[in-house]
Motif scaffolding. Structure first.
Motif, mmCIF file in Angstrom:
data_model
loop_
_atom_site.group_PDB
_atom_site.id
_atom_site.type_symbol
_atom_site.label_atom_id
_atom_site.label_comp_id
_atom_site.label_asym_id
_atom_site.label_seq_id
_atom_site.Cartn_x
_atom_site.Cartn_y
_atom_site.Cartn_z
ATOM 1 N N PHE A 320 0.705 -1.295 -0.046
ATOM 2 C CA PHE A 320 0.071 -0.101 0.215
ATOM 3 C C PHE A 320 0.925 1.275 0.033
ATOM 4 O O PHE A 320 0.435 2.327 -0.005
ATOM 5 C CB PHE A 320 -0.895 0.067 1.304
ATOM 6 C CG PHE A 320 -1.960 -0.924 1.253
ATOM 7 C CD1 PHE A 320 -3.103 -1.011 0.578
ATOM 8 C CD2 PHE A 320 -1.733 -2.231 2.003
ATOM 9 C CE1 PHE A 320 -4.010 -1.902 0.617
ATOM 10 C CE2 PHE A 320 -2.771 -3.167 1.728
ATOM 11 C CZ PHE A 320 -3.888 -3.173 1.240
ATOM 12 N N ASN A 321 2.181 0.976 0.095
ATOM 13 C CA ASN A 321 3.023 2.113 0.313
ATOM 14 C C ASN A 321 3.411 2.804 -0.860
ATOM 15 O O ASN A 321 4.660 2.462 -1.457
ATOM 16 C CB ASN A 321 4.105 1.500 1.192
ATOM 17 C CG ASN A 321 5.148 2.639 1.649
ATOM 18 O OD1 ASN A 321 4.829 4.011 1.620
ATOM 19 N ND2 ASN A 321 6.337 2.233 2.003
ATOM 20 N N PHE A 322 2.871 3.620 -1.666
ATOM 21 C CA PHE A 322 3.303 4.128 -2.824
ATOM 22 C C PHE A 322 2.934 5.661 -2.913
ATOM 23 O O PHE A 322 1.911 6.054 -2.252
ATOM 24 C CB PHE A 322 2.921 3.353 -4.135
ATOM 25 C CG PHE A 322 1.414 3.406 -4.226
ATOM 26 C CD1 PHE A 322 0.611 4.196 -4.801
ATOM 27 C CD2 PHE A 322 0.854 1.691 -3.840
ATOM 28 C CE1 PHE A 322 -0.748 3.701 -4.927
ATOM 29 C CE2 PHE A 322 -0.524 1.723 -4.002
ATOM 30 C CZ PHE A 322 -1.169 2.684 -4.505
ATOM 31 N N ASP A 323 3.428 6.484 -3.756
ATOM 32 C CA ASP A 323 2.666 7.776 -4.205
ATOM 33 C C ASP A 323 2.904 7.730 -5.972
ATOM 34 O O ASP A 323 3.496 7.026 -6.439
ATOM 35 C CB ASP A 323 3.314 8.746 -3.391
ATOM 36 C CG ASP A 323 4.842 8.764 -3.705
ATOM 37 O OD1 ASP A 323 5.526 8.327 -4.450
ATOM 38 O OD2 ASP A 323 5.638 9.387 -2.716
ATOM 39 N N PHE A 349 -7.314 4.175 -3.684
ATOM 40 C CA PHE A 349 -8.439 4.965 -3.575
ATOM 41 C C PHE A 349 -9.068 4.889 -2.174
ATOM 42 O O PHE A 349 -8.160 4.691 -1.176
ATOM 43 C CB PHE A 349 -9.604 4.172 -4.223
ATOM 44 C CG PHE A 349 -9.659 2.628 -3.613
ATOM 45 C CD1 PHE A 349 -8.738 1.524 -4.138
ATOM 46 C CD2 PHE A 349 -10.205 2.258 -2.611
ATOM 47 C CE1 PHE A 349 -8.494 0.394 -3.848
ATOM 48 C CE2 PHE A 349 -10.193 0.917 -2.057
ATOM 49 C CZ PHE A 349 -9.243 -0.095 -2.739
ATOM 50 N N GLY A 350 -10.031 5.908 -2.035
ATOM 51 C CA GLY A 350 -10.441 6.385 -0.602
ATOM 52 C C GLY A 350 -9.974 7.653 -0.182
ATOM 53 O O GLY A 350 -8.760 7.887 -0.227
ATOM 54 N N ASN A 351 -10.901 8.464 0.059
ATOM 55 C CA ASN A 351 -10.411 9.912 0.902
ATOM 56 C C ASN A 351 -10.994 9.804 2.348
ATOM 57 O O ASN A 351 -10.076 10.241 3.051
ATOM 58 C CB ASN A 351 -11.015 10.978 -0.227
ATOM 59 C CG ASN A 351 -10.089 11.147 -1.360
ATOM 60 O OD1 ASN A 351 -8.954 11.113 -1.202
ATOM 61 N ND2 ASN A 351 -10.840 10.739 -2.394
ATOM 62 N N LYS A 352 -12.204 9.727 2.615
ATOM 63 C CA LYS A 352 -12.482 9.990 4.078
ATOM 64 C C LYS A 352 -11.788 8.762 4.597
ATOM 65 O O LYS A 352 -11.441 8.923 5.712
ATOM 66 C CB LYS A 352 -14.080 9.689 3.912
ATOM 67 C CG LYS A 352 -14.662 9.683 5.505
ATOM 68 C CD LYS A 352 -16.288 9.945 5.474
ATOM 69 C CE LYS A 352 -16.682 10.308 7.003
ATOM 70 N NZ LYS A 352 -18.131 10.022 7.230
ATOM 71 N N TYR A 353 -11.860 7.613 3.965
ATOM 72 C CA TYR A 353 -11.235 6.572 4.747
ATOM 73 C C TYR A 353 -10.355 5.762 3.895
ATOM 74 O O TYR A 353 -10.448 4.987 2.784
ATOM 75 C CB TYR A 353 -12.190 5.330 5.153
ATOM 76 C CG TYR A 353 -13.566 5.701 5.911
ATOM 77 C CD1 TYR A 353 -12.938 5.929 7.376
ATOM 78 C CD2 TYR A 353 -14.696 6.035 5.446
ATOM 79 C CE1 TYR A 353 -14.290 6.215 8.273
ATOM 80 C CE2 TYR A 353 -15.532 6.524 6.332
ATOM 81 C CZ TYR A 353 -15.215 6.542 7.588
ATOM 82 O OH TYR A 353 -16.465 7.115 8.564
ATOM 83 N N PRO A 354 -8.935 6.405 3.542
ATOM 84 C CA PRO A 354 -7.940 6.226 2.515
ATOM 85 C C PRO A 354 -7.746 4.839 2.743
ATOM 86 O O PRO A 354 -7.343 4.086 3.811
ATOM 87 C CB PRO A 354 -6.674 7.010 2.768
ATOM 88 C CG PRO A 354 -7.353 8.148 3.825
ATOM 89 C CD PRO A 354 -8.458 7.555 4.528
ATOM 90 N N ARG A 355 -7.561 4.007 1.671
ATOM 91 C CA ARG A 355 -7.278 2.574 1.584
ATOM 92 C C ARG A 355 -5.506 2.516 1.723
ATOM 93 O O ARG A 355 -4.841 2.233 0.934
ATOM 94 C CB ARG A 355 -7.347 1.938 0.347
ATOM 95 C CG ARG A 355 -6.851 0.528 0.017
ATOM 96 C CD ARG A 355 -8.079 -0.362 0.651
ATOM 97 N NE ARG A 355 -8.044 -1.781 0.188
ATOM 98 C CZ ARG A 355 -8.237 -2.814 0.812
ATOM 99 N NH1 ARG A 355 -9.002 -2.789 1.870
ATOM 100 N NH2 ARG A 355 -8.084 -3.792 0.341
ATOM 101 N N SER A 356 -5.225 2.580 3.066
ATOM 102 C CA SER A 356 -3.716 2.392 3.377
ATOM 103 C C SER A 356 -3.186 1.117 3.907
ATOM 104 O O SER A 356 -2.232 0.718 4.245
ATOM 105 C CB SER A 356 -3.131 3.671 4.067
ATOM 106 O OG SER A 356 -4.125 3.816 5.304
#
Ligand code: DGJ
Length: 718
Positions: A320-323, A349-356
Motif C-alpha cells: 500500500f506504500n506508494f505515491d 482509492f478512498g478519501n474519507k477512509y483512505p485505503r492505506s
C-alpha cells in the motif's frame, strides 16, 4: 391351453418391443460418442459415453443403460439429478421423451436439445448438449420448465448426470487454500458417495476448484487410459457427486450446490442450470488437456485467440506504500524492460477512509487525493508518455465497514441483520442480487473508463467468501441468494463486455479463489496464486495446466524465495502469462539484461507457448525435476522448460523424450534465456536432430543442481 397363453404372451411382448419406435440420439465429436436411447416406457437412457463408434449399426447392440436424468421419488435408490416439490406436498417426477432437435451452430459445432416431460406434474426438462467436434468437448446443461399453474420448488437441479460402467474408477480432485492452490490428489472410488463441493458463495473455489479428472478402468497417464475431464462453468457454490452403486456403476452429478438453495420456480418460468463441460480421451490426460485448451482458446476464454500483455504489477513491489513519484518511476522500469503494461494494484482509492491498509476504503473508488493528486488520469498519461499501457486493480463486489459506501448503503451488504457482523479480511460482500448494487458495480468500471479511456486492463479481485448469509433485497426468498448473487455478477459482466469488449481483465480472488470457465468467458486471464515461490508455482501451474491454457494463467516473477535465481523464477513464470511484480531497481544489471531478453523471447514465442499445444513431459509430483513442452500446432517450432528442483545425491539422470514433433523434420536445438555470460550446459546445444530422434531418445534436460532451469527452443531447420 397353458401353452397357448404362454405363446400369446410371448408374441404380445415381442410385438410391444418391436412396435415402439426407439429414439436414438447420438451426440458425437470427432473421437467420442454420447448415446441416448428411449426405452419402451418412453424414458430416456444413457447407453454409452466413450470412444466414437465406427459403425452406426453397432449402436443397436448397446445395453439400455441408466436413465439419463434420474428424478427423485421413483424407483431409483441413489442420488437423483432432479428433486422438485409441488403444490400439496407431491414430489415425484417421471420424465418421458417428447422430442429432440439438432442445430448446426457452425460447421463443427452442433447443438442437440432433448425435451422430456412429466405430464402428471406439468414439469419439463430440456437437456441441452453442444458438441465441439474438432476439440472433442461437450458442453451440457439442463433447463427446467414449470408448465403448471402453481409455483414449483426446486430442491436439486443438476446441470448434468453421466453414467459409467467400468471395473475401477480413479478420481483426481483439486484442493487448496490461500497460496496453496491446485493440489492434485488421486484416489480410487469405492462404494458410496464422494462429494466435492463449496458453500463459500463468492470466492467459491477457495478450497476446491470446480474441476475433476476421472479415470476409467486404470489410472490414466499422460499417454494412456480412458479419462474424462469435467468442469462446471459456475462462479458460485458447486457440487459434484460421484456415487458408485452396489453393481459397480458410477454416476457423476454436477451442478449448483443445493445447499440452502431451494429455488421457487414460478408458473411458466424456466431455470437454466450452468454448463457442465467435459472432454473424453482414450489416449490419456495429455490429449484431454490439449483438447480443452484448444476449445477454451477458440470458444470460451474471452479474447481467447488474441495476444496478452506482459505487465509489471506493483503489489509486491510496494504493497500500500506508494505515491505518484514511486509509480511514475516503476512505469519507467516497466518500459525499460520492454513490458507492455503497468498494473496499479490495491491502495489507490478512498478519501474519507483512505485505503492505506486492508481495513478501510473498499467501496470508495475515487483516487486518494494526497497520495495521487493527479488522479488516475495522471497515471494513464505517464504510462502513455513512457510508451506502455496502464491497468488498475478493483474489488468492486466488496465493502469495508470503514467506508463511505457502507455508511450510505448498509442495506447493500450481505449480513444477518440481527447478528454481529463477521469479517473476512476486514470486509463484507455486496448483495449482487440487488439491481441497484449491480448498477453501482458496473458504474465502477464504467466510471473509470469514462474518466480515463486509455485504461487498458483491470485486475478484478474478490477476497471474501459470503458469511452471515442474508439479503436485505430478497426478503422472504433468502434461499435464492447464492444463485441470484452469481446471476447478478454475470449481469454486470455482460454489461461490461457489451460496452468494453476489448478491455483485458484478470480474474483474481486472493490468488485463484474463484476460477471457472463461465467467469473466463468474461476474463482474459486469471491470477493463479499469491504464492509466487517458483518451486510452489511449478506445482500450482502444473495443476492448472490440465484445464487452462498457458495464456490464461498469470504467472509473475516476484521476490518470494530469494534463494532461487531471477532466471529460475522467470523461467517458471514464462510457462504461463509472464509478468513481473518486483522492484526491478534492486536487480543487478545482469539480471535486468536477462529479464529484457526473457520478455522479448516470451513475446516472440507467444504463438508456441500461448497458442500451441502443451505436453507435460515430467511431472513435479514424480520427484526432483519437472519438464513441460509447448509445440506449435504445425509441429515446426517448440519450447521446452526443464527444472531441477531438489535433486538427490548421485541421481542417475535420464534423457527426456520430447513429443508432438514431426519425425521427419530436423530441428535446431538451442538453449535460450541464458544469463549474460552463462554458457549452456545442454549437451548438444546448437545441434540439429530429427524429430524422430528427439521423440525416441530425447535430450539431457536435467542436472544435479538445486533450483536450476533450462529453456530450450527447437526450430525446424529444413
Ligand atoms: C489479493 C490478490 O491475490 C493480490 O494479488 C493483491 O491484488 C491483493 N489482493 C491486494 O489486496
Amino acid at each position: 391351453m397353458k401353452n397357448r397363453i404362454l405363446l400369446l404372451t410371448t408374441v404380445l411382448s415381442l410385438l410391444a418391443c418391436v412396435s415402439y419406435a426407439q429414439k436414438v440420439i447420438r451426440i458425437s465429436t470427432d473421437n467420442t460418442d454420447l448415446i441416448l436411447r428411449t426405452a419402451p416406457d418412453g424414458r430416456l437412457h444413457q447407453s454409452y459415453l466413450g470412444e466414437r463408434f465406427l459403425a452406426e449399426s453397432d449402436i443397436a447392440h448397446l445395453p439400455m443403460g441408466k436413465e439419463v436424468y434420474i428424478t427423485h421419488g421413483m424407483e431409483d435408490y441413489f442420488e437423483p439429478a432432479l428433486e422438485a416439490h409441488f403444490d400439496g406436498g407431491k414430489s415425484s417426477v417421471v420424465l418421458a421423451y417428447v422430442d429432440h432437435t439438432v442445430n448446426t451452430l457452425s460447421p463443427k459445432v452442433v447443438e442437440t436439445v432433448v425435451t422430456l416431460r412429466d405430464e402428471l406434474r406439468a414439469i419439463a426438462v430440456r437437456l441441452c448438449y453442444t458438441a465441439y467436434q474438432e476439440q472433442d468437448v461437450v458442453k451440457m446443461h439442463a433447463e427446467i420448465v414449470n408448465e403448471g399453474r402453481k409455483p414449483v420448488e426446486l430442491v436439486r437441479y443438476a446441470s448434468s448426470m453421466l453414467h459409467f460402467r467400468s471395473s475401477d474408477y480413479f478420481l483426481t480432485e483439486y484442493s487448496g487454500d490461500w497460496a496453496e492452490e491446485a493440489t492434485m490428489t488421486t484416489t480410487p472410488l469405492t462404494f458410496g458417495k464422494k462429494v466435492l463441493d463449496t458453500k463459500l458463495g463468492s470466492r467459491a473455489s477457495f478450497f476446491t476448484s470446480s474441476q475433476f479428472i476421472l479415470s476409467l478402468g486404470e489410472q490414466a497417464t499422460e499417454h494412456t487410459g480412458n479419462v474424462l475431464f469435467g468442469t462446471l462453468a459456475w462462479t458460485g457454490n458447486f457440487r459434484f457427486t460421484f456415487e458408485k452403486d452396489q453393481e459397480g456403476n458410477l454416476r457423476v452429478i454436477s451442478g449448483i450446490n443445493p445447499y440452502f438453495s431451494n429455488y421457487e420456480l414460478k408458473k411458466g418460468e424456466t431455470f437454466v442450470t450452468p454448463d457442465f463441460i467435459y472432454t473424453f480421451s482414450s489416449k490419456g490426460m495429455g490429449e484431454a488437456s490439449r483438447h480443452l485448451h484448444r476449445w477454451a482458446r477458440k470458444y470460451q476464454l474471452h479474447q481467447g485467440e488474441d495476444d496478452r500483455y506482459c505487465l509489471l504489477n506493483n503489489w509486491e513491489a510496494t504493497y500500500f506504500n506508494f505515491d505518484e513519484e514511486k509509480l511514475d518511476h516503476l512505469m519507467g522500469n516497466a518500459a525499460e524492460l520492454g513490458l507492455d503494461l503497468f498494473l496499479l494494484d490495491d491502495g489507490w482509492f478512498g478519501n474519507k477512509y483512505p485505503r492505506s491498509s486492508d481495513n478501510a476504503g473498499l467501496g470508495d473508488w475515487q483516487a486518494t487525493r494526497d497520495k495521487l493528486p493527479g488522479g488516475v488520469g495522471h497515471l494513464t498519461a505517464t504510462a502513455k508518455e513512457k510508451g506502455i499501457r496502464f491497468g488498475i486493480w478493483i474489488e468492486p463486489e466488496m465493502v469495508n465497514p470503514k467506508s463511505e459506501l457502507y455508511e450510505k448503503h448498509p442495506d447493500w451488504v450481505i449480513h444477518q441483520p440481527d447478528r454481529e457482523e463477521y469479517y473476512f479480511r476486514n470486509q463484507l460482500v455486496l448483495d449482487m442480487s440487488n439491481p441497484a448494487v449491480q448498477d453501482y458495480v458496473f458504474g465502477i468500471v464504467d466510471g473509470l473508463m469514462t474518466e480515463c479511456p486509455d485504461l487498458a486492463f483491470f485486475k478484478w479481485d474478490c477476497n471474501s467468501p459470503i458469511t452471515n448469509i442474508w439479503s436485505p433485497y430478497l426478503k422472504e426468498k433468502q434461499t435464492h441468494l447464492y444463485v441470484e448473487h452469481v446471476r447478478g455478477l454475470y449481469n454486470v459482466l455482460e454489461r461490461v463486455r457489451a460496452k468494453y469488449p476489448d478491455l483485458r481483465m484478470m480474474l483474481c480472488s486472493g490468488g485463484s479463489g474463484r476460477i471457472d470457465y463461465k467467469a473466463l468467458s468474461y476474463f482474459t486471464e486469471f491470477w493463479a496464486s499469491d504464492n509466487t515461490d517458483p518451486v510452489a508455482r511449478i506445482f500450482i501451474q502444473y495443476g492448472y495446466s490440465f484445464f487452462y491454457p498457458a495464456k490464461a494463467t498469470c504467472a509473475h516473477v516476484t521476490s518470494w524465495n530469494r534463494n532461487a535465481s531471477v532466471k529460475f523464477r522467470t523461467d517458471v513464470a514464462m510457462m504461463g502469462k509472464l509478468g513481473f511484480d518486483i522492484r526491478t531497481d534492486e536487480m543487478t544489471d545482469a539480471e535486468r539484461t536477462y529479464c529484457k531478453e526473457a520478455i522479448a523471447n516470451c513475446k516472440r514465442l507467444a504463438p508456441v507457448i500461448w497458442d500451441g499445444d502443451l505436453y507435460r513431459l515430467v511431472s513435479p509430483y514424480e520427484g526432483n525435476h519437472a519438464a513441460t513442452q509447448f509445440c506449435s500446432p504445425d509441429g515446426q517450432h517448440a519450447v521446452v522448460f526443464a527444472f531441477d528442483i531438489h535433486p538427490s545425491h548421485a541421481e542417475r539422470l535420464q534423457t527426456v523424450k520430447l513429443e508432438g514433433l514431426n519425425p521427419q523434420t530436423r530441428y535446431k536445438v538451442e538453449e535460450i534465456n541464458l544469463m549474460p555470460g552463462q554458457r549452456s550446459r545442454l549437451r548438444g546445444n546448437g545441434s540439429t536432430y530429427s524429430g524422430d530422434f528427439l521423440m525416441k531418445v530425447g535430450l539431457n534436460l536435467f542436472s544435479e543442481g538445486t533450483m536450476q532451469s533450462k529453456v530450450i527452443e527447437l526450430k525446424a531447420a529444413d
